[in-house]
Write a protein that holds these residues in place. Structure first.
Motif, PDB file in Angstrom:
ATOM      1  N   ALA A  48       5.006   0.072   8.587  1.00  0.00           N
ATOM      2  CA  ALA A  48       3.804  -0.392   9.290  1.00  0.00           C
ATOM      3  C   ALA A  48       2.982  -1.288   8.368  1.00  0.00           C
ATOM      4  CB  ALA A  48       2.967   0.796   9.755  1.00  0.00           C
ATOM      5  N   SER A  49       2.285  -2.236   8.988  1.00  0.00           N
ATOM      6  CA  SER A  49       1.438  -3.131   8.198  1.00  0.00           C
ATOM      7  C   SER A  49       0.229  -2.370   7.675  1.00  0.00           C
ATOM      8  CB  SER A  49       0.972  -4.309   9.056  1.00  0.00           C
ATOM      9  OG  SER A  49       0.052  -3.861  10.028  1.00  0.00           O
ATOM     10  N   LEU A  50      -0.438  -2.952   6.716  1.00  0.00           N
ATOM     11  CA  LEU A  50      -1.636  -2.339   6.146  1.00  0.00           C
ATOM     12  C   LEU A  50      -2.692  -2.139   7.227  1.00  0.00           C
ATOM     13  CD1 LEU A  50      -3.378  -1.368   3.778  1.00  0.00           C
ATOM     14  CD2 LEU A  50      -3.931  -3.763   3.314  1.00  0.00           C
ATOM     15  N   GLN A  51      -2.862  -3.135   8.086  1.00  0.00           N
ATOM     16  CA  GLN A  51      -3.868  -3.025   9.144  1.00  0.00           C
ATOM     17  C   GLN A  51      -3.523  -1.904  10.112  1.00  0.00           C
ATOM     18  OE1 GLN A  51      -6.773  -4.733   9.071  1.00  0.00           O
ATOM     19  NE2 GLN A  51      -7.368  -3.311  10.670  1.00  0.00           N
ATOM     20  N   THR A  52      -2.256  -1.764  10.432  1.00  0.00           N
ATOM     21  CA  THR A  52      -1.822  -0.684  11.323  1.00  0.00           C
ATOM     22  C   THR A  52      -2.086   0.672  10.678  1.00  0.00           C
ATOM     23  OG1 THR A  52      -0.106  -2.104  12.241  1.00  0.00           O
ATOM     24  CG2 THR A  52       0.154   0.261  12.602  1.00  0.00           C
ATOM     25  N   ALA A  53      -1.807   0.776   9.388  1.00  0.00           N
ATOM     26  CA  ALA A  53      -2.055   2.032   8.666  1.00  0.00           C
ATOM     27  C   ALA A  53      -3.539   2.361   8.653  1.00  0.00           C
ATOM     28  CB  ALA A  53      -1.521   1.922   7.244  1.00  0.00           C
ATOM     29  N   ARG A  54      -4.369   1.365   8.440  1.00  0.00           N
ATOM     30  CA  ARG A  54      -5.818   1.595   8.446  1.00  0.00           C
ATOM     31  C   ARG A  54      -6.313   1.975   9.843  1.00  0.00           C
ATOM     32  NH1 ARG A  54      -7.682  -3.390   4.525  1.00  0.00           N
ATOM     33  NH2 ARG A  54      -7.406  -2.270   2.561  1.00  0.00           N
ATOM     34  N   ASP A  55      -5.777   1.269  10.848  1.00  0.00           N
ATOM     35  CA  ASP A  55      -6.195   1.547  12.227  1.00  0.00           C
ATOM     36  C   ASP A  55      -5.788   2.953  12.672  1.00  0.00           C
ATOM     37  OD1 ASP A  55      -7.289  -0.972  12.379  1.00  0.00           O
ATOM     38  OD2 ASP A  55      -5.618  -1.857  13.509  1.00  0.00           O
ATOM     39  N   SER A  56      -4.725   3.499  12.109  1.00  0.00           N
ATOM     40  CA  SER A  56      -4.273   4.840  12.503  1.00  0.00           C
ATOM     41  C   SER A  56      -5.165   5.930  11.911  1.00  0.00           C
ATOM     42  CB  SER A  56      -2.818   5.051  12.068  1.00  0.00           C
ATOM     43  OG  SER A  56      -2.753   5.191  10.660  1.00  0.00           O
ATOM     44  N   GLY A  57      -6.075   5.551  11.040  1.00  0.00           N
ATOM     45  CA  GLY A  57      -6.985   6.524  10.450  1.00  0.00           C
ATOM     46  C   GLY A  57      -6.449   7.162   9.187  1.00  0.00           C
ATOM     47  N   ALA A  58      -5.317   6.693   8.719  1.00  0.00           N
ATOM     48  CA  ALA A  58      -4.732   7.249   7.503  1.00  0.00           C
ATOM     49  C   ALA A  58      -5.513   6.765   6.287  1.00  0.00           C
ATOM     50  CB  ALA A  58      -3.271   6.826   7.380  1.00  0.00           C
ATOM     51  N   SER A  59      -5.485   7.569   5.253  1.00  0.00           N
ATOM     52  CA  SER A  59      -6.090   7.191   3.984  1.00  0.00           C
ATOM     53  C   SER A  59      -5.024   6.445   3.182  1.00  0.00           C
ATOM     54  CB  SER A  59      -6.559   8.444   3.244  1.00  0.00           C
ATOM     55  OG  SER A  59      -7.120   8.093   2.009  1.00  0.00           O
ATOM     56  N   VAL A  60      -5.267   5.160   2.938  1.00  0.00           N
ATOM     57  CA  VAL A  60      -4.261   4.337   2.258  1.00  0.00           C
ATOM     58  C   VAL A  60      -4.800   3.818   0.930  1.00  0.00           C
ATOM     59  CG1 VAL A  60      -3.062   3.620   4.346  1.00  0.00           C
ATOM     60  CG2 VAL A  60      -4.956   2.263   3.516  1.00  0.00           C
ATOM     61  N   PHE A  61      -3.905   3.667  -0.011  1.00  0.00           N
ATOM     62  CA  PHE A  61      -4.203   3.093  -1.322  1.00  0.00           C
ATOM     63  C   PHE A  61      -3.651   1.672  -1.284  1.00  0.00           C
ATOM     64  CE2 PHE A  61      -3.384   2.424  -5.869  1.00  0.00           C
ATOM     65  CZ  PHE A  61      -4.601   2.812  -6.404  1.00  0.00           C
ATOM     66  N   ALA A  62      -4.523   0.708  -0.993  1.00  0.00           N
ATOM     67  CA  ALA A  62      -4.109  -0.672  -0.755  1.00  0.00           C
ATOM     68  C   ALA A  62      -4.142  -1.466  -2.058  1.00  0.00           C
ATOM     69  CB  ALA A  62      -4.998  -1.315   0.300  1.00  0.00           C
ATOM     70  N   TYR A  63      -3.176  -1.217  -2.927  1.00  0.00           N
ATOM     71  CA  TYR A  63      -3.164  -1.883  -4.227  1.00  0.00           C
ATOM     72  C   TYR A  63      -2.871  -3.376  -4.106  1.00  0.00           C
ATOM     73  CZ  TYR A  63       1.933  -1.335  -4.013  1.00  0.00           C
ATOM     74  OH  TYR A  63       3.242  -1.380  -3.641  1.00  0.00           O
ATOM     75  N   GLY A  64      -2.144  -3.794  -3.100  1.00  0.00           N
ATOM     76  CA  GLY A  64      -1.867  -5.220  -2.903  1.00  0.00           C
ATOM     77  C   GLY A  64      -3.133  -5.996  -2.564  1.00  0.00           C
TER      78      GLY A  64
ATOM     79  N   TYR B 132       0.859  -1.190   0.000  1.00  0.00           N
ATOM     80  CA  TYR B 132       0.000   0.000   0.000  1.00  0.00           C
ATOM     81  C   TYR B 132       0.889   1.231   0.000  1.00  0.00           C
ATOM     82  CZ  TYR B 132       1.198   0.749   4.892  1.00  0.00           C
ATOM     83  OH  TYR B 132       1.877   0.988   6.055  1.00  0.00           O
ATOM     84  N   PHE B 133       0.268   2.378  -0.261  1.00  0.00           N
ATOM     85  CA  PHE B 133       0.954   3.631   0.017  1.00  0.00           C
ATOM     86  C   PHE B 133      -0.055   4.600   0.614  1.00  0.00           C
ATOM     87  CE2 PHE B 133       0.050   3.939  -4.563  1.00  0.00           C
ATOM     88  CZ  PHE B 133      -0.609   5.147  -4.657  1.00  0.00           C
ATOM     89  N   VAL B 134       0.471   5.520   1.404  1.00  0.00           N
ATOM     90  CA  VAL B 134      -0.359   6.437   2.178  1.00  0.00           C
ATOM     91  C   VAL B 134      -0.732   7.635   1.314  1.00  0.00           C
ATOM     92  CG1 VAL B 134      -0.482   7.888   4.238  1.00  0.00           C
ATOM     93  CG2 VAL B 134       0.773   5.717   4.302  1.00  0.00           C
ATOM     94  N   LEU B 135      -2.032   7.909   1.239  1.00  0.00           N
ATOM     95  CA  LEU B 135      -2.512   9.089   0.518  1.00  0.00           C
ATOM     96  C   LEU B 135      -2.537  10.306   1.437  1.00  0.00           C
ATOM     97  CD1 LEU B 135      -5.487   7.493  -1.450  1.00  0.00           C
ATOM     98  CD2 LEU B 135      -3.231   8.090  -2.332  1.00  0.00           C
ATOM     99  N   LYS B 136      -3.000  10.086   2.665  1.00  0.00           N
ATOM    100  CA  LYS B 136      -3.100  11.197   3.619  1.00  0.00           C
ATOM    101  C   LYS B 136      -3.031  10.619   5.033  1.00  0.00           C
ATOM    102  CE  LYS B 136      -6.076  15.034   4.911  1.00  0.00           C
ATOM    103  NZ  LYS B 136      -7.384  15.657   4.715  1.00  0.00           N
ATOM    104  N   GLY B 137      -2.253  11.229   5.867  1.00  0.00           N
ATOM    105  CA  GLY B 137      -2.144  10.791   7.255  1.00  0.00           C
ATOM    106  C   GLY B 137      -0.726  10.405   7.598  1.00  0.00           C
ATOM    107  N   ASP B 138      -0.508  10.157   8.889  1.00  0.00           N
ATOM    108  CA  ASP B 138       0.819   9.777   9.379  1.00  0.00           C
ATOM    109  C   ASP B 138       0.830   8.305   9.727  1.00  0.00           C
ATOM    110  OD1 ASP B 138       1.860  12.350   9.167  1.00  0.00           O
ATOM    111  OD2 ASP B 138       1.049  12.933  11.134  1.00  0.00           O
ATOM    112  N   VAL B 139       1.718   7.570   9.075  1.00  0.00           N
ATOM    113  CA  VAL B 139       1.892   6.137   9.326  1.00  0.00           C
ATOM    114  C   VAL B 139       3.386   5.891   9.474  1.00  0.00           C
ATOM    115  CG1 VAL B 139       1.567   3.825   8.386  1.00  0.00           C
ATOM    116  CG2 VAL B 139      -0.156   5.574   7.955  1.00  0.00           C
ATOM    117  N   PRO B 140       3.782   5.175  10.528  1.00  0.00           N
ATOM    118  CA  PRO B 140       5.212   4.880  10.684  1.00  0.00           C
ATOM    119  C   PRO B 140       5.726   4.048   9.508  1.00  0.00           C
ATOM    120  CG  PRO B 140       3.950   4.195  12.634  1.00  0.00           C
ATOM    121  CD  PRO B 140       2.974   4.641  11.607  1.00  0.00           C
ATOM    122  N   ASP B 141       6.974   4.284   9.150  1.00  0.00           N
ATOM    123  CA  ASP B 141       7.576   3.512   8.053  1.00  0.00           C
ATOM    124  C   ASP B 141       7.561   2.030   8.389  1.00  0.00           C
ATOM    125  OD1 ASP B 141       8.064   5.745   6.542  1.00  0.00           O
ATOM    126  OD2 ASP B 141      10.131   6.006   7.259  1.00  0.00           O
TER     127      ASP B 141
END
Length: 146
Positions: free
Chosen positions: A67-83, A56-65
Motif C-alpha cells: 500500500a502507498s504511504l497515503q493509503t497507510a495513513r488514511d487507514s489510521g495506521a501508525s507509520v514511520f515514514a522515513y522516505g 515507510y514501515f508500519v509501527l501499529k495497525g493493519d495495512v495491506p502489503d
C-alpha cells in the motif's frame, strides 16, 4: 490604535518581511517540485526504480502489503515514514544551498559595486579644499570692494 497599526505597517521592515515571506513561499513550492519531480526520480533510478519519498514501515495497525504511504495513513495506521523525512532533508539542503548561492552572488555584486565606487572616487581629480575655496571667495570679495 488604528493610527499605530498604520504606522507599524508602513515601516520598511514589516513590508520587507512580508515580501520575504511571499517569495519564500513561492521558492518553497519551486524547491518541492524540484525535489519531487526531478531529484527523487533520479534517486529512485539509482536505487532501482523505487519512489524514495514513499518508503515507510508500519509501527501499529493493519495495512495491506504494497500500500502507498497515503493509503497507510488514511487507514489510521501508525507509520514511520522515513522516505518522506529524507525528502524533507533533501528539500532543506537544496533550499540552504540555493540561499547560500544567492547570498554569495549578492555579496559579489556588492563588492563589485563598492570597488567601482572606490575606483571612481580615486580617479576623480582632487578639487580645492573647502578652506581654499573660502580663501578664494574672501580674496575675490576684497578685490571687488577695492
Amino acid at each position: 490604535m488604528l493610527k499605530e497599526f498604520k504606522e507599524f505597517i508602513a515601516r520598511g521592515n514589516v513590508i520587507d518581511l512580508a515580501v520575504g515571506i511571499i517569495i519564500g513561499a513561492a521558492f518553497t513550492a519551486i524547491v518541492n517540485s524540484l525535489v519531487t519531480d526531478l531529484i527523487n526520480p533520479i534517486i529512485g533510478l539509482l536505487t532501482g526504480g523505487t519512489d524514495f519519498s514513499g518508503h515507510y514501515f508500519v509501527l501499529k495497525g493493519d495495512v495491506p502489503d504494497g500500500a502507498s504511504l497515503q493509503t497507510a495513513r488514511d487507514s489510521g495506521a501508525s507509520v514511520f515514514a522515513y522516505g518522506a523525512f529524507l525528502s524533507a532533508i533533501i528539500n532543506f539542503l537544496i533550499i540552504a544551498w540555493a540561499v547560500f548561492l544567492l547570498v554569495k552572488a549578492v555579496n559579489r555584486i556588492q563588492r563589485s559595486v563598492s570597488q567601482k565606487r572606490e575606483a571612481e572616487q580615486q580617479a576623480a581629480p582632487a578639487g580645492p579644499s573647502q578652506e581654499e575655496l573660502l580663501v578664494q571667495i574672501r580674496d575675490e570679495l576684497r578685490a571687488s570692494r577695492a
